[in-house]
Design a protein around this motif. Sequence first.
Motif, PDB file in Angstrom:
ATOM      1  N   ARG A   1      -1.495 -64.555  43.323  1.00 59.19           N
ATOM      2  CA  ARG A   1      -0.331 -64.155  42.520  1.00 59.19           C
ATOM      3  C   ARG A   1      -0.776 -63.806  41.097  1.00 59.19           C
ATOM      4  NH1 ARG A   1       3.964 -68.622  44.655  1.00 59.19           N
ATOM      5  NH2 ARG A   1       2.620 -69.960  43.433  1.00 59.19           N
ATOM      6  N   PRO A   2      -0.248 -62.718  40.561  1.00 59.74           N
ATOM      7  CA  PRO A   2      -0.723 -62.265  39.243  1.00 59.74           C
ATOM      8  C   PRO A   2      -0.356 -63.242  38.130  1.00 59.74           C
ATOM      9  CG  PRO A   2       1.120 -60.928  40.005  1.00 59.74           C
ATOM     10  CD  PRO A   2       0.785 -61.846  41.127  1.00 59.74           C
ATOM     11  N   VAL A   3      -1.059 -63.103  37.018  1.00 55.83           N
ATOM     12  CA  VAL A   3      -0.714 -63.862  35.808  1.00 55.83           C
ATOM     13  C   VAL A   3      -0.358 -62.848  34.711  1.00 55.83           C
ATOM     14  CG1 VAL A   3      -2.077 -65.934  36.295  1.00 55.83           C
ATOM     15  CG2 VAL A   3      -3.173 -63.966  35.222  1.00 55.83           C
TER      16      VAL A   3
ATOM     17  N   VAL B   1       8.801 -51.622  40.014  1.00 54.79           N
ATOM     18  CA  VAL B   1       8.047 -51.523  41.279  1.00 54.79           C
ATOM     19  C   VAL B   1       8.165 -52.767  42.150  1.00 54.79           C
ATOM     20  CG1 VAL B   1       6.336 -49.874  40.403  1.00 54.79           C
ATOM     21  CG2 VAL B   1       5.868 -52.336  40.249  1.00 54.79           C
ATOM     22  N   CYS B   2       8.593 -53.884  41.576  1.00 51.25           N
ATOM     23  CA  CYS B   2       8.654 -55.131  42.355  1.00 51.25           C
ATOM     24  C   CYS B   2       9.868 -55.109  43.286  1.00 51.25           C
ATOM     25  CB  CYS B   2       8.727 -56.344  41.429  1.00 51.25           C
ATOM     26  SG  CYS B   2       8.770 -57.877  42.379  1.00 51.25           S
ATOM     27  N   LYS B   3       9.584 -55.169  44.595  1.00 55.18           N
ATOM     28  CA  LYS B   3      10.670 -55.128  45.587  1.00 55.18           C
ATOM     29  C   LYS B   3      11.141 -56.525  45.969  1.00 55.18           C
ATOM     30  CE  LYS B   3       9.013 -50.843  47.676  1.00 55.18           C
ATOM     31  NZ  LYS B   3       8.368 -50.232  48.838  1.00 55.18           N
TER      32      LYS B   3
ATOM     33  N   HIS C   1      12.177 -59.078  43.643  1.00 50.81           N
ATOM     34  CA  HIS C   1      12.909 -59.770  42.569  1.00 50.81           C
ATOM     35  C   HIS C   1      12.057 -60.893  41.991  1.00 50.81           C
ATOM     36  CE1 HIS C   1      16.262 -57.428  44.003  1.00 50.81           C
ATOM     37  NE2 HIS C   1      16.115 -57.957  45.205  1.00 50.81           N
ATOM     38  N   ALA C   2      10.804 -60.599  41.760  1.00 52.02           N
ATOM     39  CA  ALA C   2       9.876 -61.630  41.300  1.00 52.02           C
ATOM     40  C   ALA C   2       9.503 -61.458  39.830  1.00 52.02           C
ATOM     41  CB  ALA C   2       8.618 -61.622  42.165  1.00 52.02           C
ATOM     42  N   ILE C   3      10.216 -60.553  39.135  1.00 54.73           N
ATOM     43  CA  ILE C   3       9.973 -60.393  37.691  1.00 54.73           C
ATOM     44  C   ILE C   3      11.328 -60.420  36.996  1.00 54.73           C
ATOM     45  CG2 ILE C   3       9.012 -58.923  35.867  1.00 54.73           C
ATOM     46  CD1 ILE C   3       7.064 -57.831  37.964  1.00 54.73           C
ATOM     47  N   GLY C   4      11.480 -61.382  36.082  1.00 52.45           N
ATOM     48  CA  GLY C   4      12.765 -61.552  35.402  1.00 52.45           C
ATOM     49  C   GLY C   4      12.993 -60.516  34.312  1.00 52.45           C
TER      50      GLY C   4
ATOM     51  N   ASN D   1       9.271 -66.135  44.313  1.00 55.55           N
ATOM     52  CA  ASN D   1       9.645 -64.884  44.995  1.00 55.55           C
ATOM     53  C   ASN D   1       8.452 -63.950  45.213  1.00 55.55           C
ATOM     54  OD1 ASN D   1      12.210 -65.787  44.868  1.00 55.55           O
ATOM     55  ND2 ASN D   1      12.946 -64.336  43.321  1.00 55.55           N
ATOM     56  N   CYS D   2       7.365 -64.203  44.517  1.00 56.00           N
ATOM     57  CA  CYS D   2       6.236 -63.265  44.525  1.00 56.00           C
ATOM     58  C   CYS D   2       5.481 -63.335  45.853  1.00 56.00           C
ATOM     59  CB  CYS D   2       5.290 -63.599  43.367  1.00 56.00           C
ATOM     60  SG  CYS D   2       3.813 -62.568  43.343  1.00 56.00           S
ATOM     61  N   VAL D   3       5.203 -62.178  46.433  1.00 56.19           N
ATOM     62  CA  VAL D   3       4.426 -62.122  47.688  1.00 56.19           C
ATOM     63  C   VAL D   3       3.020 -61.568  47.434  1.00 56.19           C
ATOM     64  CG1 VAL D   3       6.489 -61.884  49.118  1.00 56.19           C
ATOM     65  CG2 VAL D   3       5.278 -59.825  48.352  1.00 56.19           C
ATOM     66  N   SER D   4       2.648 -61.460  46.166  1.00 57.06           N
ATOM     67  CA  SER D   4       1.283 -61.048  45.785  1.00 57.06           C
ATOM     68  C   SER D   4       0.929 -59.656  46.274  1.00 57.06           C
ATOM     69  CB  SER D   4       0.255 -62.054  46.324  1.00 57.06           C
ATOM     70  OG  SER D   4       0.638 -63.359  46.040  1.00 57.06           O
ATOM     71  N   CYS D   5       1.892 -58.738  46.222  1.00 61.76           N
ATOM     72  CA  CYS D   5       1.601 -57.392  46.722  1.00 61.76           C
ATOM     73  C   CYS D   5       0.725 -56.601  45.749  1.00 61.76           C
ATOM     74  CB  CYS D   5       2.903 -56.635  46.978  1.00 61.76           C
ATOM     75  SG  CYS D   5       3.806 -56.250  45.472  1.00 61.76           S
ATOM     76  N   GLY D   6       0.708 -57.004  44.473  1.00 61.87           N
ATOM     77  CA  GLY D   6      -0.158 -56.347  43.492  1.00 61.87           C
ATOM     78  C   GLY D   6       0.439 -55.090  42.867  1.00 61.87           C
ATOM     79  N   SER D   7       1.659 -54.720  43.255  1.00 61.60           N
ATOM     80  CA  SER D   7       2.246 -53.474  42.723  1.00 61.60           C
ATOM     81  C   SER D   7       2.409 -53.529  41.214  1.00 61.60           C
ATOM     82  CB  SER D   7       3.612 -53.223  43.373  1.00 61.60           C
ATOM     83  OG  SER D   7       3.468 -53.099  44.749  1.00 61.60           O
ATOM     84  N   CYS D   8       2.794 -54.697  40.692  1.00 59.30           N
ATOM     85  CA  CYS D   8       3.012 -54.800  39.245  1.00 59.30           C
ATOM     86  C   CYS D   8       1.693 -54.663  38.476  1.00 59.30           C
ATOM     87  CB  CYS D   8       3.722 -56.108  38.904  1.00 59.30           C
ATOM     88  SG  CYS D   8       2.844 -57.575  39.480  1.00 59.30           S
ATOM     89  N   ILE D   9       0.609 -55.161  39.075  1.00 60.75           N
ATOM     90  CA  ILE D   9      -0.706 -55.051  38.414  1.00 60.75           C
ATOM     91  C   ILE D   9      -1.074 -53.572  38.278  1.00 60.75           C
ATOM     92  CG2 ILE D   9      -3.170 -55.595  38.593  1.00 60.75           C
ATOM     93  CD1 ILE D   9      -2.362 -58.104  40.195  1.00 60.75           C
TER      94      ILE D   9
HETATM   95  S1  SF4 Z   1       2.717 -59.086  42.916  1.00 59.58           S
HETATM   96 FE1  SF4 Z   1       4.316 -57.875  43.974  1.00 59.58          FE
HETATM   97  S2  SF4 Z   1       5.902 -59.372  44.485  1.00 59.58           S
HETATM   98 FE2  SF4 Z   1       4.591 -60.352  42.959  1.00 59.58          FE
HETATM   99  S3  SF4 Z   1       5.606 -59.920  41.029  1.00 59.58           S
HETATM  100 FE3  SF4 Z   1       4.089 -58.289  41.315  1.00 59.58          FE
HETATM  101  S4  SF4 Z   1       5.215 -56.621  42.326  1.00 59.58           S
HETATM  102 FE4  SF4 Z   1       6.468 -58.481  42.524  1.00 59.58          FE
END
Ligand code: SF4
Length: 346
Positions: free
Chosen positions: A190-192, A207-209, A211-214, A223-231
């Motif tokens: 999970r990102p920091v 980009v977060c699908k 709801h893991a970013i307030g 809520n984070c599934v570690s998809c990496g899209s936000c990174i």
């Molecule tokens: S890693 Fe994916 S699920 Fe987690 S906060 Fe970033 S975009 Fe959302």
Amino acid sequence: MGFFLFPISYFTCVAIMSEVYFCAANEYVPLLEKLEVLLERAGVHHLTGIVALKMHMGELKNKSFVKPFYIKKLVEVMKQHGGDPFVTDTTTIYKEARYTAMDYYRTAFAHGFLPSYLGCPVIIADGLKDDGVRVNEHVEIAKSIYESDAMLLVSHATGHCASSFGGALKNLAMGCVTKKTKKYQHEVTRPVRNPDLCAACDKCRAVCKHHAIGEDHDLILENCVSCGSCIAACTTGAIKPPEGMSENLQKRIADVAHAVLRNLPYSTFLFVTFLIEITPFCDCAEFEPEYLSPDIGVLASSDIVAIDRATIDLIGADKFEGDPTIQVREAHNLGLGELEYTLVQI
Ligand code: SF4
Ligand code: SF4
């Protein structure tokens, strides 16, 4: 060579070698025509009863997954030797085209994995959404895989953005379990976020699908599934992968692979890995025509550690981002197989 008297400890420490069968891609005879002999040499006759042919049928935007014509051949050979196979995989934790079984069937069929073509059923193993058998605190095995009599694990060798390497261990650990266990493994990736670098541009929220970013751009970890899209979306470097991500993820992969192999009610497995179209990212990723190596061939073994070790050796450990061998050494330490192997060319 003369005789030596070795201390008893020599015999207890001597390396055990596993056999890994190999057909090369760079020869005149097409790989497809060698698969039958490869499987026979590796022991396909042990795969009897209902056999789960577990593979990754590719995310919709991916093109480098193992193609249906190879799978059709593997199915044909298993049936000739008394197996009753079905092709299977599990749903994803991220919301794309394999998120539910309905999504996955549509994607699998679009990629050519049609029962009428393959000669066997296609069954998404964790039911419509998330149906598994819990075997320990963190691990739930997908139900249809648990209820089979044997498994042929077909893997596609690739690099991986978080685990450095994806082969048989990763296919087993991530792919044979429910969403809960996928999430457990991904927790360590999970990102920091560093608020000091945040420009409040909102791209990460867009980009977060999940709801893991307030609204304040803090991560909502549960809520984070570690998809990496936000990174990928963050241009200021405010969101990054955590320290030690690759090592921690590879250790969890080895732990979960161990839990799966030791808790399935059967012990008949064969591992087949395709070292072709070796992309830097796994088959969940969008296809880019970029390869870590030219095509090498196909491996088969009854030892999951030896086949992953051989895969890395044939591709070259230096081709991967980071150290790809952590998961292999961890799995060996857990007793899942041998680091030493003999490559038997078909
Ligand atoms: S890693 Fe994916 S699920 Fe987690 S906060 Fe970033 S975009 Fe959302
Ligand atoms: S994408 Fe990066 S800079 Fe933009 S709001 Fe998110 S964390 Fe801040």
